[in-house]
Motif scaffolding. Structure first.
Motif, mmCIF file in Angstrom:
data_model
loop_
_atom_site.group_PDB
_atom_site.id
_atom_site.type_symbol
_atom_site.label_atom_id
_atom_site.label_comp_id
_atom_site.label_asym_id
_atom_site.label_seq_id
_atom_site.Cartn_x
_atom_site.Cartn_y
_atom_site.Cartn_z
ATOM 1 N N UNK A 146 3.939 -30.425 -24.757
ATOM 2 C CA UNK A 146 4.918 -31.065 -23.870
ATOM 3 C C UNK A 146 5.649 -32.122 -24.684
ATOM 4 N N UNK A 147 6.973 -32.075 -24.661
ATOM 5 C CA UNK A 147 7.773 -33.111 -25.310
ATOM 6 C C UNK A 147 8.299 -34.023 -24.199
ATOM 7 N N UNK A 148 7.750 -35.243 -24.140
ATOM 8 C CA UNK A 148 8.115 -36.176 -23.077
ATOM 9 C C UNK A 148 9.217 -37.095 -23.583
ATOM 10 N N UNK A 158 3.687 -44.289 -20.375
ATOM 11 C CA UNK A 158 3.076 -42.977 -20.654
ATOM 12 C C UNK A 158 2.506 -42.868 -22.063
ATOM 13 N N UNK A 159 3.266 -43.319 -23.047
ATOM 14 C CA UNK A 159 2.804 -43.154 -24.448
ATOM 15 C C UNK A 159 1.597 -44.033 -24.736
ATOM 16 N N UNK A 277 2.966 -37.583 -17.907
ATOM 17 C CA UNK A 277 2.463 -37.265 -19.256
ATOM 18 C C UNK A 277 1.042 -37.773 -19.510
ATOM 19 N N UNK A 278 0.678 -38.881 -18.864
ATOM 20 C CA UNK A 278 -0.689 -39.405 -19.014
ATOM 21 C C UNK A 278 -1.673 -38.408 -18.390
ATOM 22 N N UNK A 279 -1.326 -37.942 -17.167
ATOM 23 C CA UNK A 279 -2.190 -36.970 -16.485
ATOM 24 C C UNK A 279 -2.287 -35.683 -17.298
ATOM 25 N N UNK A 280 -1.175 -35.288 -17.918
ATOM 26 C CA UNK A 280 -1.201 -34.067 -18.733
ATOM 27 C C UNK A 280 -2.138 -34.233 -19.926
#
Ligand code: F6P
Length: 544
Positions: A146-148, A158-159, A277-280
Motif C-alpha cells: 500500500x502506498x499511502x 499514520x507513518x 494505514x496504521x490498521x493495515x
C-alpha cells in the motif's frame, strides 16, 4: 480579563523571582519525598516531574491558574461538541473517534456516534479485505503493498504510529508513506512497486492539498503507464477525505472513498479513517487498542483532579517555563528507536495548535504562547544537541520517554539505554559546580589554567525534565501517550486563550506558492511580486 491579570498569574510572577535563587540539587537534598509528591501515574503511563524548577507553592499556583482559566468547563465544552474552534465554527471531537461508550454526542443536534461506529466498521472491513486477500488487484493478484499518500496530519500520525508499533505489524501488507511533493520520493517508492499488487491510498481531509494531489496523479500515471486499464483504478486507488465529492470528481470510485468529519482537525485525525494505514500495518484489533488507550486517557483527563491529571500537569509545567522562565522551546527525547518520529509528530500537534498570537476576541496576546518543539531519539541526541541543553544559556525543558521493557529485549542494550536516559535527567538537574570541576583537574596545571578550564567545564544544572515511563509500548499505551500530548496542548491553549484548532497561518504560503508556480510555468511574474522572488524564479527557469 486577560490571564495575566489573574491573581495566580501575578503570584507566579512573584514566585518566579523567588525561585531564581533555588537550585533543584538543594531541593532534592533537603526533601527526600520530593519525587513522591511530584510523580503521577495513569493509563499505564508514569510521569516523574520532580526534576522541574517548581516548589509546592508554584505547583499550587499553576493549578489555581488552570482553575482561573476555567480549564474544566472548556474541557467539557470540547468533549460535548461545542463549536470551540470558533474561527471555523466547528466542534473539536477527535475524542469521539475513540469513544466506545453508548452515550450520544451531538453536533448541530445530530448524534455523531452512529457515523463514528460506521467509519470504524469501514476501517475494519477494508483492513480485513486486504489482509485476507479478498481484495485483489485487476489481474487477480493479492495486494502486497500500500502506498499511502498524504501530508501533515494525513501523514505524520499514520507513518509515525505505524513505525512506533513495528513489533505489532501483521506482515500481511507493506505500507509505504509519501508526503513531500519532491518527485524523488514518489519515484523511489513507485520504482520498487508492482502495479498489479499495489494499492494507492490518498489521504487528504480537505482534498485540496497540492502535494497529495500531485503525488496521486503521478501514481495514477505510473499505474496506467504499466498497461493497466482505466477500469482498474477502482481496485488500486482509494481515498480518505472529508470532501468526498472532490475525491469522486478526482476519479476515485465512490465505494473506495472513506469519509471523515470536519470536526476532526488534521493533526488530531489519526483516530479517524486517516488512521487506516496504521490498521493495515498492525491489524484492526491492534488499531482498536490504540483507540482504547486514547479513550482511557480521555477519561483520566476528564475525571482526575488537576493536581493528579497528567495532561494538565504537563500543560501547566509548559506554561511555567514559557511564561515565567523565558523558555522558547521544549525538547522531546524518546529513548526508544521505534518512537524516533514522535518529536516530529508532536511538532505539528503542538506548533500548529498553539503557534498563535490572538485571543478568542482577536486581541493580540501580550505574553508568550506555543513553544518551539524539537527532538530526536535517545541516545542519539546526546551526541549532537544535548551539549546546548546542558551548557547553553537557555532553558530547554525536556521530556524523556522510555519503555521499561521492549520486544525481543537485549538486557545489556536496554539497561544501557535506560541508564543514559536517567543519567541525562540527573545531569541536567544536578549539574557540576566549579569546585567539583576544579577538584578533578590534574595537578600539573597552574591555578590560572585550572580556573580557566574548570570554568569551561561547569554545568549549571537546574535544567528541567519530565520522565515518562511505561511497561512496554503496546498499541494501548501509545494511544494513551498521544492523547496525553493532545490534551497537554489543549490545556495550554486554554490558558493562553488561543484557538488551538485552526491554522490560518499556513494559507498565505500556499497562495503565494501557486502564484510562483504560475510564474515558473508561464514566465509572467505576478504584479505584486518582490524583486527577490522574481530573481529566484528567473534563476530557476533558466536552470531548467
Ligand atoms: O489532510 P489535508 O487537508 O490534505 O491537509 C494536510 C495538512 O495540511 C495542513 O492543512 C497544513 O497546511 C495541516 O493542518 C494538515 O494536516
Amino acid at each position: 480579563m486577560s490571564i495575566t491579570q489573574t491573581q495566580p498569574w501575578q503570584n507566579l510572577q512573584a514566585l518566579a523571582t523567588k525561585q531564581a535563587d533555588v537550585h533543584m540539587r538543594d531541593a532534592f537534598a533537603t526533601d527526600p519525598d520530593r519525587v513522591k509528591r511530584f510523580s503521577q501515574s495513569a493509563c499505564g503511563l508514569h510521569i516523574d516531574f520532580s526534576k522541574n524548577t517548581i516548589s509546592d507553592d508554584i505547583f499550587a499556583e499553576l493549578i489555581a491558574l488552570a482553575e482561573s482559566a476555567d480549564v474544566a468547563q472548556k474541557r467539557t465544552d470540547m468533549f460535548t461538541g461545542s463549536p470551540i474552534n470558533h474561527t471555523e465554527q466547528r466542534a473539536v471531537l477527535h475524542t469521539a473517534l475513540r469513544n466506545f461508550g453508548t452515550d450520544p454526542i451531538y453536533v448541530n443536534g445530530k448524534d455523531i456516534m452512529p457515523d463514528v461506529q460506521a467509519t470504524r466498521a469501514k476501517i475494519k472491513a477494508f483492513t480485513e479485505a486486504l489482509h485476507s486477500g479478498e481484495h485483489k488487484g485487476y489481474t487477480g493478484k493479492t495486494i502486497t503493498d500500500v502506498v499511502s499518500i498524504g501530508i501533515g496530519g494525513s501523514f505524520l500520525g499514520p507513518k509515525i504510529m505505524s513505525e512506533a508499533l513495528l513489533p505489532y505489524h501483521q506482515h500481511k501488507l507493506n505500507v509505504h508513506f509519501v508526503a513531500n511533493v519532491d518527485g524523488c520520493h514518489i519515484q523511489d517508492v513507485l520504482a520498487q512497486r508492482d502495479p498489479e499488487t499495489t494499492l494507492v491510498l490518498m489521504s487528504s481531509k480537505s482534498f485540496g492539498t497540492q502535494e497529495t494531489k500531485q503525488n496521486t496523479l503521478t501514481a495514477k500515471a505510473w499505474f496506467l503507464a504499466s498497461g493497466a486499464p482505466q477500469s482498474a483504478i477502482a481496485d488500486h486507488f482509494a481515498a480518505i477525505s472529508s470532501n468526498v465529492p472532490a475525491a469522486v470528481e478526482f476519479g476515485m470510485s465512490p465505494d473506495r472513498v472513506i469519509g471523515m468529519e470536519d470536526w476532526v482537525g488534521g493533526r488530531y485525525s489519526l483516530w479517524s479513517a486517516i488512521g487506516l494505514p496504521i490498521a493495515l500495518a498492525i491489524g484492526y484489533a491492534n488499531f482498536e487498542q490504540l483507540l482504547k488507550g486514547a479513550e482511557a486517557m480521555d477519561q483520566h483527563f476528564q475525571t482526575a483532579p488537576l493536581a493528579e491529571n497528567l495532561p494538565a500537569i504537563l500543560g501547566l509545567l509548559g506554561v511555567w517555563y514559557r511564561n515565567f522562565q523565558d523558555a522558547q522551546s521544549h525538547v522531546l527525547l524518546p529513548y526508544y528507536h521505534y518512537l524516533r518520529g514522535f518529536p516530529a509528530y508532536v511538532q505539528q500537534l503542538d506548533m500548529e495548535s498553539n503557534g498563535k498570537r490572538n485571543q478568542h476576541d482577536g486581541t493580540a496576546v501580550d505574553y508568550a504562547t506555543g513553544p518551539i518543539i524539537f527532538g530526536s531519539e535517545g541516545t542519539n541526541g546526546q551526541h549532537s544537541f544535548h551539549q546546548l541543553i546542558h551548557q547553553g544559556d537557555t532553558i530547554i525543558p525536556a521530556d524523556f520517554i522510555l519503555p521499561l521493557n521492549v520486544p525481543n529485549q537485549d538486557n545489556t542494550h536496554h539497561a544501557m539505554l535506560a541508564s543514559n536516559c536517567f543519567g541525562q535527567t540527573q545531569a541536567l538537574m544536578q549539574g557540576k559546580t566549579f569546585a567539583e570541576c576544579r577538584a578533578e583537574l590534574p595537578e600539573g596545571l597552574s591555578d590560572v589554567e585550572k580556573d580557566t578550564l574548570a570554568a569551561h567545564k561547569v554545568m549549571p544544572g537546574n535544567k528541567p525534565s519530565n520522565t515518562i515511563t511505561f511497561q512496554t509500548l503496546d498499541p494501548f499505551t501509545l494511544g494513551a501517550l498521544v492523547a496525553l500530548y493532545e490534551h497537554k496542548v489543549f490545556v495550554q491553549g486554554v490558558i493562553w486563550g488561543v484557538n488551538s484548532f485552526d491554522q490560518w497561518g499556513v494559507e498565505l504560503g500556499k497562495v503565494l506558492g501557486n502564484q510562483v508556480l504560475d510564474a515558473i510555468e508561464t514566465g509572467t511574474m505576478h504584479p505584486a511580486m518582490d524583486s527577490s522572488t522574481q530573481a529566484l524564479i528567473e534563476q530557476f527557469r533558466t536552470a531548467q
